[in-house]
Design a protein around this motif. Sequence first.
Motif, short mmCIF file in Angstrom:
data_model
loop_
_atom_site.label_atom_id
_atom_site.label_comp_id
_atom_site.label_asym_id
_atom_site.label_seq_id
_atom_site.Cartn_x
_atom_site.Cartn_y
_atom_site.Cartn_z
N SER A 127 -61.79 79.24 18.70
CA SER A 127 -61.19 80.50 18.28
C SER A 127 -60.37 81.08 19.41
O SER A 127 -60.70 80.91 20.59
CB SER A 127 -62.31 81.49 17.90
N ARG A 189 -64.38 76.92 10.36
CA ARG A 189 -63.69 78.19 10.12
C ARG A 189 -64.57 79.36 10.57
O ARG A 189 -65.76 79.38 10.31
CB ARG A 189 -63.37 78.33 8.62
N HIS A 190 -63.94 80.32 11.23
CA HIS A 190 -64.65 81.52 11.67
C HIS A 190 -64.38 82.62 10.64
O HIS A 190 -63.46 83.41 10.78
CB HIS A 190 -64.16 81.93 13.07
N ASP A 193 -63.72 86.42 11.12
CA ASP A 193 -62.37 86.87 11.46
C ASP A 193 -61.55 87.15 10.21
O ASP A 193 -60.42 87.64 10.31
CB ASP A 193 -61.65 85.81 12.30
N ASN A 198 -58.61 84.01 10.69
CA ASN A 198 -58.98 82.67 11.15
C ASN A 198 -57.75 81.78 11.27
O ASN A 198 -57.62 81.03 12.24
CB ASN A 198 -59.99 82.06 10.18
N LYS A 202 -56.44 80.05 14.67
CA LYS A 202 -56.26 78.60 14.81
C LYS A 202 -54.81 78.26 15.16
O LYS A 202 -54.55 77.34 15.93
CB LYS A 202 -56.66 77.89 13.52
#
Length: 328
Positions: A127, A189-190, A193, A198, A202
């Motif tokens: 991230s 995947r975060h 966020d 996300n 990225k």
Amino acid sequence: MEFRTKVELPVNGPKLHHADKLMIWGSCFSEHIGNLLTENKFTCDVNPFGVLYNPLSIAASMQCLWNGTLYEEKDLQHTADTWYSLMHHSSFSSSSMEECLEKINERIRKGHENLRQADWILITWGSSFVYTWKENGKIVGNCHKLPARLFERKRIGTDEIVEAYLPLLRQIKTLRPQLQCLFTVSPIRHLKDGLHGNQLSKANLLLAADKICQELDFCHYFPSYEIMMDELRDYRFYADDMMHPSALAIQYIWECFSNTYFTSSTLSFLKEWEKIRRGLAHRPFNPETEAYQTFLSQILLKIEELKEKLPYLDVQKEIKSCQAQLKK
């Protein structure tokens, strides 16, 4: 007919030999790859500070190891009878300040030596959002579930990432002329966020990796993020949380990585070692039968023959396991 989008893998890049020494940093995806490398008897040091997600914390930990800078009491925090470092995973924490420092500094000493002998550095960014400790303005590697009011959260830019890595990697390359550095972006995947956040996060990582690879010819990019997003576009490739790759997806990305970077002799070794691993994992109903004892003896012989061919191979644990199960 082709029912999936195949990601184009790098070609004509450097090859990784089984005897090479590796340093691995990054998110929990790097732990997966690091564990697979370790299981296959590569010499690698995985996450000396524990899992780290953002590029600047990873760069700071690399610089710390490169300089061999040991931690002191002033570098720790103390809350609720626990000593911990804001740059380290909670596995380094302890109720004793001395024990916490010893665990951290032991890994720094080991990592300092390993980094200065490394043939490959593998870095996985997760991230581009970072957390800054308000008390001193420093970016942290781990918030340790402390109150959010103690931190400031922000997304770092591409140039900030690039500027942190170029001088550091050039410095390491000066001592290790044969060094190769491989960047990848974690496919995890975060979602905290937000989906849009996300993607922006990225995107910063992808742009930064691309700029570094354009600037330094010993730096390369492996598309694990793209494989997950564009090739494995199906929820069967995700774990139950719908964010992390499933075991099947990790295995597929590992195979793509292996076929891209491993030499033919390394791939041959992996096939040979896999047979031994399966043999060691076999648990018979009655281990004292003559048939199983013969089977174990054959595995032990294969391990010893491999060790003779590859003196650097650390197989003491497997040899002891076989010997312990054989009749005396």
